[in-house]
Design a protein around this motif. Structure first.
Motif, mmCIF file in Angstrom:
data_model
loop_
_atom_site.group_PDB
_atom_site.id
_atom_site.type_symbol
_atom_site.label_atom_id
_atom_site.label_comp_id
_atom_site.label_asym_id
_atom_site.label_seq_id
_atom_site.Cartn_x
_atom_site.Cartn_y
_atom_site.Cartn_z
ATOM 1 N N ALA A 38 0.905 -1.199 0.092
ATOM 2 C CA ALA A 38 0.125 -0.201 0.119
ATOM 3 C C ALA A 38 0.773 1.345 -0.131
ATOM 4 O O ALA A 38 0.359 2.134 -0.650
ATOM 5 C CB ALA A 38 -0.943 0.020 1.253
ATOM 6 N N GLN A 39 2.087 1.224 0.748
ATOM 7 C CA GLN A 39 2.854 2.368 0.865
ATOM 8 C C GLN A 39 3.701 2.546 -0.768
ATOM 9 O O GLN A 39 3.788 3.715 -1.080
ATOM 10 C CB GLN A 39 4.110 2.004 1.728
ATOM 11 N N ARG A 40 3.664 1.596 -1.546
ATOM 12 C CA ARG A 40 4.346 1.786 -2.841
ATOM 13 C C ARG A 40 3.301 2.079 -3.744
ATOM 14 O O ARG A 40 3.782 2.706 -4.985
ATOM 15 C CB ARG A 40 5.039 0.252 -3.245
ATOM 16 N N VAL A 41 2.078 1.634 -3.546
ATOM 17 C CA VAL A 41 1.254 2.056 -4.851
ATOM 18 C C VAL A 41 -0.106 3.032 -4.425
ATOM 19 O O VAL A 41 -1.108 3.072 -5.202
ATOM 20 C CB VAL A 41 0.432 0.723 -5.160
ATOM 21 N N ARG A 42 0.363 3.824 -3.443
ATOM 22 C CA ARG A 42 -0.708 4.640 -2.835
ATOM 23 C C ARG A 42 -1.214 5.887 -3.782
ATOM 24 O O ARG A 42 -2.159 6.444 -3.538
ATOM 25 C CB ARG A 42 -0.199 5.337 -1.456
ATOM 26 N N HIS A 43 -0.128 6.202 -4.652
ATOM 27 C CA HIS A 43 -0.331 7.228 -5.723
ATOM 28 C C HIS A 43 -1.146 6.413 -7.057
ATOM 29 O O HIS A 43 -1.738 7.316 -7.690
ATOM 30 C CB HIS A 43 1.031 7.768 -6.139
ATOM 31 N N GLN A 44 -1.023 5.152 -7.233
ATOM 32 C CA GLN A 44 -1.860 4.842 -8.173
ATOM 33 C C GLN A 44 -3.130 4.041 -7.901
ATOM 34 O O GLN A 44 -4.279 3.985 -8.782
ATOM 35 C CB GLN A 44 -0.894 3.489 -8.810
ATOM 36 N N MET A 45 -3.480 3.519 -6.679
ATOM 37 C CA MET A 45 -4.427 2.936 -6.109
ATOM 38 C C MET A 45 -4.942 3.759 -4.985
ATOM 39 O O MET A 45 -4.395 3.780 -3.927
ATOM 40 C CB MET A 45 -4.364 1.621 -5.984
ATOM 41 N N ARG A 46 -6.325 3.715 -4.784
ATOM 42 C CA ARG A 46 -7.009 4.408 -3.973
ATOM 43 C C ARG A 46 -6.999 3.568 -2.617
ATOM 44 O O ARG A 46 -6.771 3.775 -1.642
ATOM 45 C CB ARG A 46 -8.309 4.775 -3.969
ATOM 46 N N LYS A 47 -7.361 2.185 -2.901
ATOM 47 C CA LYS A 47 -7.483 1.013 -1.742
ATOM 48 C C LYS A 47 -6.523 -0.170 -2.375
ATOM 49 O O LYS A 47 -6.526 -0.622 -3.321
ATOM 50 C CB LYS A 47 -8.613 0.600 -1.528
ATOM 51 N N CYS A 48 -5.788 -0.710 -1.319
ATOM 52 C CA CYS A 48 -4.907 -1.927 -1.734
ATOM 53 C C CYS A 48 -5.746 -3.214 -1.489
ATOM 54 O O CYS A 48 -6.501 -3.264 -0.327
ATOM 55 C CB CYS A 48 -3.822 -1.714 -0.694
ATOM 56 N N PRO A 49 -5.692 -4.068 -2.264
ATOM 57 C CA PRO A 49 -6.646 -5.398 -2.287
ATOM 58 C C PRO A 49 -5.722 -6.153 -1.047
ATOM 59 O O PRO A 49 -4.743 -6.141 -0.654
ATOM 60 C CB PRO A 49 -6.495 -5.900 -3.597
ATOM 61 N N GLU A 50 -6.814 -6.927 -0.441
ATOM 62 C CA GLU A 50 -6.404 -8.128 0.420
ATOM 63 C C GLU A 50 -5.726 -9.057 -0.301
ATOM 64 O O GLU A 50 -5.871 -9.390 -1.505
ATOM 65 C CB GLU A 50 -7.535 -8.696 1.116
ATOM 66 N N LEU A 51 -4.623 -9.467 0.467
ATOM 67 C CA LEU A 51 -3.578 -10.643 -0.445
ATOM 68 C C LEU A 51 -3.633 -11.825 -0.077
ATOM 69 O O LEU A 51 -4.066 -12.154 1.218
ATOM 70 C CB LEU A 51 -2.405 -10.082 -0.331
ATOM 71 N N THR A 52 -4.159 -12.910 -0.802
ATOM 72 C CA THR A 52 -4.178 -14.224 -0.322
ATOM 73 C C THR A 52 -3.027 -14.944 -1.187
ATOM 74 O O THR A 52 -2.952 -14.686 -2.680
ATOM 75 C CB THR A 52 -5.227 -15.073 -0.783
ATOM 76 N N PHE A 53 -1.981 -15.764 -0.833
ATOM 77 C CA PHE A 53 -0.891 -16.353 -1.308
ATOM 78 C C PHE A 53 -1.117 -17.753 -1.546
ATOM 79 O O PHE A 53 -1.316 -18.322 -0.701
ATOM 80 C CB PHE A 53 0.370 -16.132 -0.484
ATOM 81 N N PHE A 54 -0.665 -18.230 -2.647
ATOM 82 C CA PHE A 54 -0.680 -19.656 -3.039
ATOM 83 C C PHE A 54 0.597 -20.081 -3.819
ATOM 84 O O PHE A 54 1.272 -19.165 -4.271
ATOM 85 C CB PHE A 54 -1.880 -19.774 -4.121
ATOM 86 N N ILE A 55 0.950 -21.308 -3.587
ATOM 87 C CA ILE A 55 2.369 -21.912 -4.358
ATOM 88 C C ILE A 55 1.769 -22.184 -5.760
ATOM 89 O O ILE A 55 1.050 -22.762 -6.116
ATOM 90 C CB ILE A 55 2.758 -23.100 -3.264
ATOM 91 N N ASP A 56 2.866 -21.657 -6.457
ATOM 92 C CA ASP A 56 2.610 -22.138 -7.971
ATOM 93 C C ASP A 56 3.771 -23.180 -8.192
ATOM 94 O O ASP A 56 4.793 -23.086 -8.286
ATOM 95 C CB ASP A 56 2.925 -20.752 -8.684
#
Length: 113
Positions: free
Chosen positions: A78-96
């Motif tokens: 969220a700190q990195r994309v704060r100027h491009q996105m209003r709200k940061c999505p919730e993240l779910t991680f999976f193994i590829d």
């Protein structure tokens, strides 16, 4: 079919998460975590992140550690994309595990190697 907007946001999240994981795994040594794909929900509230982890023997351990630190990773994102996105999505991680699957299929097709 994903819209152009969803694809751009998915690429942005993938690029920034890759950088976050690159910086974090540099401290660990001998571990490589790469973001292979990101799928963002149409309402931009959830992002499904598929991670490719090397060495694959430590994949379960690392993915559980990453899921435990999901809030901090989301904050960093969220700190990195704060100027491009209003709200940061919730993240779910999976193994590829597609690379392991490809290796397994290859070993079945060419048993002499």
């Amino acid at each position: 079919m994903e819209s152009t907007r969803l694809q751009k946001i998915a690429r942005l999240v993938q690029k920034e998460l890759s950088e976050i994981f690159r910086l974090e795994t540099a401290k660990m040594g001998g571990v490589l975590v790469s973001v292979s794909s990101v799928r963002v929900s149409p309402d931009l509230s959830i992002a499904r992140v598929h991670l490719s982890i090397f060495p694959s023997e430590r994949a379960q351990e690392l993915i559980s550690n990453i899921n435990a630190n999901e809030k901090r990773i989301r904050y960093d994102l969220a700190q990195r994309v704060r100027h491009q996105m209003r709200k940061c999505p919730e993240l779910t991680f999976f193994i590829d595990d597609s690379l392991d699957y490809i290796e397994h299929i290859d070993s079945l097709l060419h048993p002499e190697q």
